[in-house]
Scaffold this active site. Structure first.
Site, mmCIF file in Angstrom:
data_model
loop_
_atom_site.group_PDB
_atom_site.id
_atom_site.type_symbol
_atom_site.label_atom_id
_atom_site.label_comp_id
_atom_site.label_asym_id
_atom_site.label_seq_id
_atom_site.Cartn_x
_atom_site.Cartn_y
_atom_site.Cartn_z
ATOM 1 N N GLY A 1 3.490 9.093 26.738
ATOM 2 C CA GLY A 1 2.887 8.484 27.930
ATOM 3 C C GLY A 1 2.423 9.502 28.960
ATOM 4 N N LYS B 1 -8.625 18.001 41.669
ATOM 5 C CA LYS B 1 -7.517 18.362 42.564
ATOM 6 C C LYS B 1 -7.800 19.678 43.306
ATOM 7 C CE LYS B 1 -4.184 15.815 39.759
ATOM 8 N NZ LYS B 1 -3.323 15.884 38.569
HETATM 9 N N1 HSE Z 1 -3.062 12.966 34.279
HETATM 10 C C1 HSE Z 1 -2.479 13.700 35.352
HETATM 11 C C2 HSE Z 1 -1.618 14.827 34.802
HETATM 12 C C3 HSE Z 1 -1.601 12.817 36.215
HETATM 13 O O1 HSE Z 1 -1.393 14.924 33.595
HETATM 14 O O2 HSE Z 1 -1.178 15.644 35.613
HETATM 15 C C4 HSE Z 1 -2.312 12.192 37.367
HETATM 16 O O3 HSE Z 1 -2.640 13.133 38.344
#
Ligand code: HSE
Ligand code: NDP
Length: 433
Positions: free
Chosen positions: A190, A208
């Site tokens: 997950g 980000k």
């Molecule tokens: N998919 C992102 C990660 C989580 O694996 O860090 C959400 O920011």
């Protein structure tokens, strides 16, 4: 003193993070009310499937599938957007602000593209727009950059901001397993989405770092401004050879300011094993910041998942509620007051690891070294690794050179008959020459 007058919330989206927010508010409700002086109450939840909400203990009457029920409710003070994606999230966030609501979100996709429009709307309306959970999940980083580190001129923001790719690279390095095998495992645990493109191609990390660079350097950096490479070309051989050279491999998000220009990129990079980011493993995230007065600071923790992310969202809700109480909503506004040039990738400087297959015969190494030399690419080391038929695999590490010079050299090398393949080229960061 505890007031009985609740802060009323309109929540949009009851998925992983939305349901986490409901759980925090229900489980820690009394404690939150004591810290805040007022209770938090979820008045409406915008969600298409009401069972997601009722399963958490809220009444079905709380659920709506019409945004107007939130936008026009005069009792709702704070709208929390946790649906994700661009539309209808953008329209709803702008609509909520224009209706005089404060807004909290974790939606990095939205902020990395439309942050300016949303922050300007919040400023115009004198309302709060908080987004701590959009970078680093539960790790406090946006508010520290805007507040605690605000007196510093920030020079570098560098981090591991995607948990899925860090998990994959950690497992490949430790267990010698292939990218495809570990990606499958990350999906079954997950961590990775069923479509993990945005994680493994580096887009999630790029959104980000666009957000962090905008705040750190007071200039607007959007997702398309970020140079991006993902981890799909990394092989276990790169990790093995890197280890022999004293490096760990990470998907780094990097933003630097030099002479008033911004260098902002996401790509796999080797870093020395004694670098603070080298020991950030599995799904953990860390963000390293260098400021002119504070020096080096590192923020570390869980960058994703229901509970850490909900922790950051509810922290924002509480801060917004405090601002409402003190009549200071809209106090933290957009800080992008400067325009700075973003350097194209061919202008950056780095060290490089280059893995090549070359014909295994005398004089070949000298020819390749000659091409590098002619393009002003200075070599620090060359190691011969395995052989495959008539070819030998060589790993070159350069001194610090301009990316453009390296690419010119690789273009020439790629066309030489003695070259079987350019297997990989990986930047080396975080070490002194
Ligand atoms: N998919 C992102 C990660 C989580 O694996 O860090 C959400 O920011
Ligand atoms: P989910 O997909 O689990 O949840 C989104 C929820 O919103 C779903 O229940 C979805 O319903 C609902 N929804 C979407 N569109 C609408 C709509 N138009 N009307 C009503 N309901 C809608 O996502 P997450 O909880 O994982 O992520 C939420 C946000 O948080 C995203 O912006 C994400 O980037 C961010 N985030 C997530 C982290 C994590 O660890 N998961 C970490 C940090 C940030 P349905 O399923 O029926 O479509």
């Amino acid at each position: 003193m505890l007031s009985s007058e609740a802060v009323k919330i309109g929540l949009m989206g009851c998925g992983t993070v939305g349901s986490g927010v409901i759980k925090v508010i229900l489980e820690n409700g009394e404690y939150i009310a004591q810290r805040l002086g007022r209770p938090l109450v979820i008045k409406r939840v915008l969600e298409l499937d009401p069972t997601k909400v009722t399963a958490l203990g809220l009444a079905e009457s709380v659920v709506t599938n019409d945004f107007n029920d939130i936008q026009t409710d005069p009792e709702i003070d704070i709208v929390v957007e946790l649906m994700g994606g661009i539309e209808p999230a953008r329209t709803f966030v702008l609509g909520a602000l224009r209706a005089g609501k404060n807004v909290v979100t974790a939606n990095k996709d939205l902020i990395a593209l439309h942050g300016r429009e949303i922050l300007e709307t919040a400023q115009e309306m004198g309302r709060d727009f908080y987004f701590e959970a959009s970078v680093g999940g539960g790790i406090p980083i946006i508010i520290p950059l805007k507040q605690s580190l605000a007196a510093n001129k920030i020079q570098v923001v560098m981090g591991i901001v995607n948990g899925t790719t860090n998990y994959i690279l950690t497992k490949m390095a430790r267990e010698g397993r292939t990218y495809a095998e570990v990606l499958q495992e990350a999906k079954s645990l997950g961590y990775a989405e069923s479509d993990p493109t945005s994680d493994v191609e580096g887009y999630d990390a790029a959104r980000k770092i666009a957000i962090l660079a905008s705040i750190a350097f007071n200039t607007r950096v959007t997702f398309p401004d970020v140079y991006v490479e993902g981890i799909t070309r990394i092989s276990t051989l790169d990790l093995e050879y890197g280890k022999e050279l004293g490096y760990a491999l990470k998907l780094l998000a990097i933003a630097k300011e030099e002479a008033g220009e911004i260098d902002v990129r996401v790509h796999p990079a080797f870093i020395p094993v004694n670098h603070p980011l080298a020991s950030v493993n599995d799904v953990f995230n860390a963000i390293f910041i260098r400021g002119d007065f504070v020096g080096d600071v590192m923020h570390y923790g869980r960058g994703a998942g229901q509970r850490p992310t909900a922790s950051a969202v509810v922290g924002d809700i509480m801060e917004v509620a405090r601002n409402m109480q003190s009549g200071s909503s809209g106090r933290i506004s957009c800080t992008c007051f400067e325009q700075k040039r973003i350097k194209p990738i061919n202008e950056i400087e780095s060290r490089y690891y280059i893995r090549l297959m070359l014909k295994d015969r005398p004089g070949v190494l000298a020819s390749i070294a000659g091409v590098f030399g002619n393009q002003e690419v200075s070599l620090a080391s060359v190691i011969q690794k395995r052989t495959e038929g008539d070819f030998a695999e060589l790993v070159f590490v350069t001194h610090r050179v301009k990316e453009g010079s390296l690419q010119d050299a690789l273009k020439i090398i790629g066309g030489m008959s003695i070259v079987g393949a350019i297997n990989n080229v990986i930047r080396v960061e975080g070490e002194a020459e």
